[in-house]
Scaffold this motif. Structure first.
Motif: not given
Length: 57
Positions: A30-33, A36-38, A40-43
């Motif tokens: 859950t933490v890694l997901t 990763l989502g954060t 990708v959203s920032f990029a």
């Protein structure tokens, strides 16, 4: 026993049973997901910000 004591006991038992159902692997996934989502959203927001014309807001 007071009603408050029963509520606290029930809440404590519920929390203990929920805590026991989680595994370290689930929490790590859950933490890694989330990380990763954060990222990708920032990029994505940075890339879209570069494509926006300079004169417009």
């Amino acid at each position: 026993m007071k009603l408050n004591d029963i509520r606290i006991s029930a809440l404590g038992g519920t929390l203990c049973s929920v805590w026991a159902s989680f595994s370290f692997g689930d929490i790590a996934q859950t933490v890694l997901t989330a990380v990763l989502g954060t990222l990708v959203s920032f990029a994505t927001s940075r890339l879209l910000g570069r494509w926006k014309p300079k004169g417009r807001k």
